[in-house]
Design an enzyme around this catalytic site. Structure first.
Site, PDB file in Angstrom:
ATOM      1  N   THR A 319     -30.626  77.073  26.906  1.00  0.00           N
ATOM      2  CA  THR A 319     -29.415  76.692  26.329  1.00  0.00           C
ATOM      3  C   THR A 319     -28.502  76.155  27.370  1.00  0.00           C
ATOM      4  O   THR A 319     -28.117  74.772  26.983  1.00  0.00           O
ATOM      5  CB  THR A 319     -28.683  77.525  25.727  1.00  0.00           C
ATOM      6  OG1 THR A 319     -29.280  78.461  24.467  1.00  0.00           O
ATOM      7  CG2 THR A 319     -27.574  77.108  25.201  1.00  0.00           C
ATOM      8  N   TRP A 322     -30.340  72.473  27.934  1.00  0.00           N
ATOM      9  CA  TRP A 322     -30.337  71.721  26.834  1.00  0.00           C
ATOM     10  C   TRP A 322     -28.907  70.811  27.014  1.00  0.00           C
ATOM     11  O   TRP A 322     -29.219  69.564  26.715  1.00  0.00           O
ATOM     12  CB  TRP A 322     -30.394  72.458  25.652  1.00  0.00           C
ATOM     13  CG  TRP A 322     -30.393  71.778  24.444  1.00  0.00           C
ATOM     14  CD1 TRP A 322     -31.274  71.381  23.927  1.00  0.00           C
ATOM     15  CD2 TRP A 322     -29.180  71.094  23.771  1.00  0.00           C
ATOM     16  NE1 TRP A 322     -30.978  70.484  22.671  1.00  0.00           N
ATOM     17  CE2 TRP A 322     -29.628  70.230  22.632  1.00  0.00           C
ATOM     18  CE3 TRP A 322     -27.776  71.386  23.933  1.00  0.00           C
ATOM     19  CZ2 TRP A 322     -28.748  69.808  21.693  1.00  0.00           C
ATOM     20  CZ3 TRP A 322     -26.800  70.569  22.932  1.00  0.00           C
ATOM     21  CH2 TRP A 322     -27.317  70.093  21.915  1.00  0.00           C
ATOM     22  N   HIS A 323     -28.086  71.362  27.580  1.00  0.00           N
ATOM     23  CA  HIS A 323     -26.524  70.525  27.690  1.00  0.00           C
ATOM     24  C   HIS A 323     -26.722  69.574  28.766  1.00  0.00           C
ATOM     25  O   HIS A 323     -25.742  68.838  28.730  1.00  0.00           O
ATOM     26  CB  HIS A 323     -25.513  71.696  27.786  1.00  0.00           C
ATOM     27  CG  HIS A 323     -25.125  72.319  26.279  1.00  0.00           C
ATOM     28  ND1 HIS A 323     -25.846  73.463  25.919  1.00  0.00           N
ATOM     29  CD2 HIS A 323     -24.300  71.941  25.500  1.00  0.00           C
ATOM     30  CE1 HIS A 323     -25.313  73.978  24.860  1.00  0.00           C
ATOM     31  NE2 HIS A 323     -24.606  72.711  24.302  1.00  0.00           N
ATOM     32  N   GLY A 324     -27.560  69.761  29.798  1.00  0.00           N
ATOM     33  CA  GLY A 324     -27.462  68.705  30.695  1.00  0.00           C
ATOM     34  C   GLY A 324     -28.045  69.126  32.111  1.00  0.00           C
ATOM     35  O   GLY A 324     -28.318  70.239  32.303  1.00  0.00           O
ATOM     36  N   PHE A 469     -25.075  64.720  25.355  1.00  0.00           N
ATOM     37  CA  PHE A 469     -26.014  65.643  25.401  1.00  0.00           C
ATOM     38  C   PHE A 469     -27.159  65.383  24.784  1.00  0.00           C
ATOM     39  O   PHE A 469     -28.326  66.210  24.671  1.00  0.00           O
ATOM     40  CB  PHE A 469     -25.561  67.146  24.956  1.00  0.00           C
ATOM     41  CG  PHE A 469     -24.221  67.553  25.740  1.00  0.00           C
ATOM     42  CD1 PHE A 469     -24.378  67.489  26.786  1.00  0.00           C
ATOM     43  CD2 PHE A 469     -23.057  67.939  24.807  1.00  0.00           C
ATOM     44  CE1 PHE A 469     -23.186  67.964  27.666  1.00  0.00           C
ATOM     45  CE2 PHE A 469     -22.074  68.549  25.462  1.00  0.00           C
ATOM     46  CZ  PHE A 469     -22.136  68.451  26.875  1.00  0.00           C
TER      47      PHE A 469
END
Length: 469
Positions: A319, A322-324, A469
């Site tokens: 997670t 996934w955001h960066g 994102f």
């Protein structure tokens, strides 16, 4: 092009809807596919390579899903006694190749930044990659049939209301609507109302609160007082909520205009009593994706506590990633994992029993966790955390602090902060649902729309935070 732009509101959307409503149903998916590519093309400045990526994603996954069903039928013909649950070698090979392509492209563009510079991230690639991957896995697991019309699959993946920043819509949610959908005057009116509410949250609230966070970044974290540091991260917490929630509401509203039911992505997360509850209410479709396609396949909570915590660790590291492609996102994911483990160990029962304690607990954790999310530079992150918790420093800070900085900014942004704190409770939605058919509600929404357009005309608008994102 973004939803909160004059070009979208007064050029793209009216022209698209005019044609969309006039043509027969059998052509609507094709128009939606092409129109969504035009919308996406404006967002990426017509970079032919990035536009090609999403078209290739549609075509390759269409072929992969068709191939999976082909090998499934072929295997059944050869061995009629074969279990219906057993997957043939051909199905597995195609699934692996499809996943390698989908995640390979995502990994290259999103995480090459760990090792190389000047890699520009295609807008929305995380969202549409997760969405098309869920389709391919569901076909493999026989939860849905492979789509036989490439334009329907293209309309599903590129649907402009949710293409750039979600929600992440499963194919099974909209597959019936892709074949037959009814557009009504009541549905369109409701869609416009929801869209306007989301537009107001984004333009009138999120953008204005974001100005406080930008002011603090301009001043420099070293030069702000502790009260202003807390005020700043409160502003960011409200900004990211109303920014992303506003987008999600606009997506739902636009979906209704097109005859689709796009799932909700938020349920008043800031009213949660625990971080566990928070992540059931925040970015709901992303959490559902990780639960269905990572957590449960790893074993979920079925193999003992130790394995459950390991599965949670994997989910939260992913997670964060996934955001960066920044280490702060990994740190953010680890922090959330630790908090959730502590809650599962027994804290959550205390928080749910003593609700006041639960709300106070979350009032502290929400802004602290967003601090790790918002500041990507570890050096600056350390400075900001020490401003939030000055008792960890030895002696007085040597930085220059402007006297009265907190009072200055609370006077400038106090009304917006108060409005944000009130509206994040969900009171606006409750009023809207109860009175949306009243004339005065229509007048209020018209005023919100007019004020939003005025702010956009004045240039008082920012891109959506989740576009990156």
């Amino acid at each position: 092009m973004v939803f909160s732009s004059l070009e979208f509101l007064f050029l793209f959307l009216p022209l698209f809807l005019l044609v969309y409503y006039l043509i027969p149903l059998k052509w609507k998916n094709g128009l939606l596919f092409v129109g969504s590519l035009v919308f996406y093309g404006f967002g990426i400045s017509w970079n032919i390579y990035y536009l090609g990526l999403i078209i290739v994603s549609v075509v390759l996954n269409f072929a992969a899903a068709t191939g999976i069903e082909y090998f499934r039928r072929k295997s059944r013909i050869r061995n009629r006694e074969e279990s219906k649950k057993r997957k043939s070698a051909g199905e597995k090979v195609i699934l692996v190749l499809g996943l390698c392509y989908n995640f390979g492209v995502l990994l290259f563009f999103k995480y090459a930044g760990f090792f190389m510079k000047n890699i520009v991230l295609p807008i929305g690639i995380s969202f549409y990659t997760f969405q098309i991957t869920s389709y391919l896995i569901d076909v493999y697991n026989r939860k849905t049939r492979a789509e036989q019309d490439v334009f329907r699959l293209g309309a599903y993946l590129t649907m402009f209301p949710q293409l750039i920043a979600g929600p992440i819509v499963k194919y099974s949610t909209v597959h019936k609507q892709l074949r037959r959908r009814k557009i009504t005057l009541i549905g369109c009116n409701h869609g416009l109302q929801i869209f306007t509410l989301g537009l107001g949250f984004k333009v009138l609230l999120a953008n204005q609160l974001g100005n406080l966070w930008e002011d603090i970044q301009t001043i420099g974290y070293e030069s702000i007082s502790t009260p202003l540091a807390w005020l700043g991260i409160l502003a960011y917490s409200l900004q990211i909520y109303f920014d992303f929630y506003g987008y999600s509401l606009m997506a739902v509203g636009l979906g209704k205009l097109l005859g689709f039911q796009i799932p909700d992505n938020f349920r008043q997360p800031y009213m949660s009593l625990s971080m566990t509850e928070f992540w059931r209410r925040w970015h709901i479709t992303l959490g559902r994706w990780f639960r269905e396609y990572v957590y449960i396949p790893l074993g979920g909570n079925r193999k003992g506590k130790g394995r459950q915590f390991f599965n949670m660790l994997v989910v939260w590291l992913l997670t964060g990633l996934w955001h960066g492609a920044n280490w702060n996102f990994i740190l953010w994911g680890l922090l959330l994992f630790i908090i959730l483990c502590v809650e599962k160990a027994g804290l959550i029962k205390v928080l749910e029993r003593w609700k006041v304690l639960g709300h106070l607990y979350m009032c502290f954790l929400i802004p602290v966790s967003w601090t790790l999310f918002a500041i990507t530079d570890f050096g600056q992150l350390k400075v900001y955390l020490l401003k939030l918790f000055p008792f960890f420093t030895q002696g007085a800070s040597s930085a220059v602090i402007f006297a009265g900085d907190f009072e200055k900014y609370i006077a400038m942004y106090g009304i917006g902060l108060a409005a944000g704190l009130i509206l994040c409770t969900g009171i606006a939605e409750k009023i809207f649902i109860k009175w949306r058919n009243k004339f005065w509600m229509s007048v209020l929404l018209l005023l919100i729309f007019g004020a939003s357009v005025y702010c956009m005309y004045r240039g008082l608008n920012d891109p959506f935070l989740y576009y990156r994102f």
